[in-house]
Design a protein around this motif. Structure first.
Motif, short mmCIF file in Angstrom:
data_model
loop_
_atom_site.label_atom_id
_atom_site.label_comp_id
_atom_site.label_asym_id
_atom_site.label_seq_id
_atom_site.Cartn_x
_atom_site.Cartn_y
_atom_site.Cartn_z
N ILE A 139 0.86 -1.18 0.00
CA ILE A 139 0.00 0.00 0.00
C ILE A 139 0.90 1.23 0.00
O ILE A 139 1.83 1.33 0.78
N ASN A 140 0.63 2.12 -0.93
CA ASN A 140 1.34 3.39 -0.98
C ASN A 140 0.31 4.45 -0.65
O ASN A 140 -0.63 4.67 -1.40
N GLU A 141 0.48 5.09 0.49
CA GLU A 141 -0.53 6.04 0.97
C GLU A 141 -0.63 7.29 0.11
O GLU A 141 -1.56 8.08 0.29
N CYS A 142 0.28 7.46 -0.82
CA CYS A 142 0.22 8.62 -1.71
C CYS A 142 -0.38 8.27 -3.06
O CYS A 142 -0.91 9.15 -3.74
N THR A 143 -0.30 7.02 -3.47
CA THR A 143 -0.74 6.67 -4.82
C THR A 143 -1.71 5.50 -4.93
O THR A 143 -2.35 5.34 -5.97
N SER A 144 -1.85 4.66 -3.93
CA SER A 144 -2.72 3.50 -4.04
C SER A 144 -4.18 3.91 -4.13
O SER A 144 -4.66 4.70 -3.31
N PRO A 145 -4.90 3.37 -5.13
CA PRO A 145 -6.32 3.67 -5.19
C PRO A 145 -7.02 3.11 -3.95
O PRO A 145 -6.64 2.07 -3.45
N THR A 177 5.46 11.22 -0.34
CA THR A 177 6.18 9.94 -0.43
C THR A 177 5.76 9.03 0.72
O THR A 177 5.44 9.50 1.81
N ASP A 178 5.76 7.75 0.45
CA ASP A 178 5.48 6.74 1.46
C ASP A 178 6.73 5.89 1.58
O ASP A 178 7.05 5.13 0.68
N PRO A 179 7.47 6.00 2.69
CA PRO A 179 8.74 5.28 2.82
C PRO A 179 8.61 3.77 2.99
O PRO A 179 9.59 3.05 2.81
N THR A 180 7.42 3.28 3.31
CA THR A 180 7.28 1.84 3.58
C THR A 180 6.09 1.21 2.87
O THR A 180 5.28 0.53 3.50
N LEU A 225 0.91 1.94 7.94
CA LEU A 225 0.07 3.09 7.60
C LEU A 225 0.43 4.28 8.48
O LEU A 225 0.96 4.13 9.57
N GLY A 226 0.12 5.46 7.98
CA GLY A 226 0.33 6.68 8.76
C GLY A 226 1.77 7.18 8.78
O GLY A 226 2.15 7.92 9.68
N ASP A 227 2.55 6.78 7.77
CA ASP A 227 3.95 7.24 7.75
C ASP A 227 4.30 8.00 6.48
O ASP A 227 5.45 8.22 6.17
N TRP A 228 3.26 8.44 5.72
CA TRP A 228 3.52 9.23 4.50
C TRP A 228 4.12 10.56 4.89
O TRP A 228 3.95 11.05 6.00
N ARG A 229 4.91 11.14 3.96
CA ARG A 229 5.62 12.40 4.22
C ARG A 229 5.52 13.35 3.04
O ARG A 229 5.43 12.93 1.92
N CYS A 230 5.60 14.61 3.37
CA CYS A 230 5.77 15.62 2.34
C CYS A 230 7.26 15.97 2.31
O CYS A 230 7.87 16.14 3.37
N THR A 231 7.82 16.03 1.11
CA THR A 231 9.24 16.38 1.00
C THR A 231 9.38 17.62 0.12
O THR A 231 8.66 17.80 -0.87
N CYS A 232 10.32 18.43 0.50
CA CYS A 232 10.59 19.67 -0.22
C CYS A 232 11.26 19.37 -1.55
O CYS A 232 12.02 18.41 -1.66
N PRO A 233 11.01 20.24 -2.55
CA PRO A 233 11.66 20.03 -3.86
C PRO A 233 13.15 20.30 -3.80
O PRO A 233 13.67 20.92 -2.92
#
Length: 114
Positions: free
Chosen positions: A71-77, A97-100, A106-114
């Motif tokens: 499961i990718n918390e940023c992209t999984s439908p 991004t989802d590191p795992t 679950l609950g570990d998605w992150r926003c990363t700076c450009p």
């Protein structure tokens, strides 16, 4: 199983039942519980065609074994709030991004700076 009274029997074998629900998880690190087992052809002559499918929102399918569920918390439908996670980051000009995604965490998605 099968029986024919005054005719040839049609022999059937539901491999999901015969394998004691191998899809139930525990066979691999990422085998989510409650995977669905499906035997599309239960004729006794049709073997090794059963599959395990991960429950939503997880993704994964495997033939004749428990599936590796991701499961990718940023992209999984259908992931809980995938759209809001992604939009939260993108609205700030950042990347979600989802590191795992491979660990069903679950609950570990992150926003990363450009």
């Amino acid at each position: 199983t099968g029986q024919g009274v005054i005719k040839v029997a049609v022999c059937t074998l539901d491999e999901c039942a015969a394998t004691c629900n191998t899809c139930s998880g525990g066979r691999s690190r990422n085998a989510a519980p409650s995977q669905a087992c499906n035997d599309p052809n239960t004729l006794a002559s049709s073997l090794s065609d059963w599959t395990c499918t991960c429950p939503s929102p997880f993704q994964g399918v495997a033939n004749t074994a428990a599936a590796t569920c991701t499961i990718n918390e940023c992209t999984s439908p259908n992931a809980a709030c995938t759209t809001c996670n992604k939009n939260t980051c993108e609205n700030a000009g950042q990347t979600c991004t989802d590191p795992t995604p491979q660990d069903n965490q679950l609950g570990d998605w992150r926003c990363t700076c450009p």
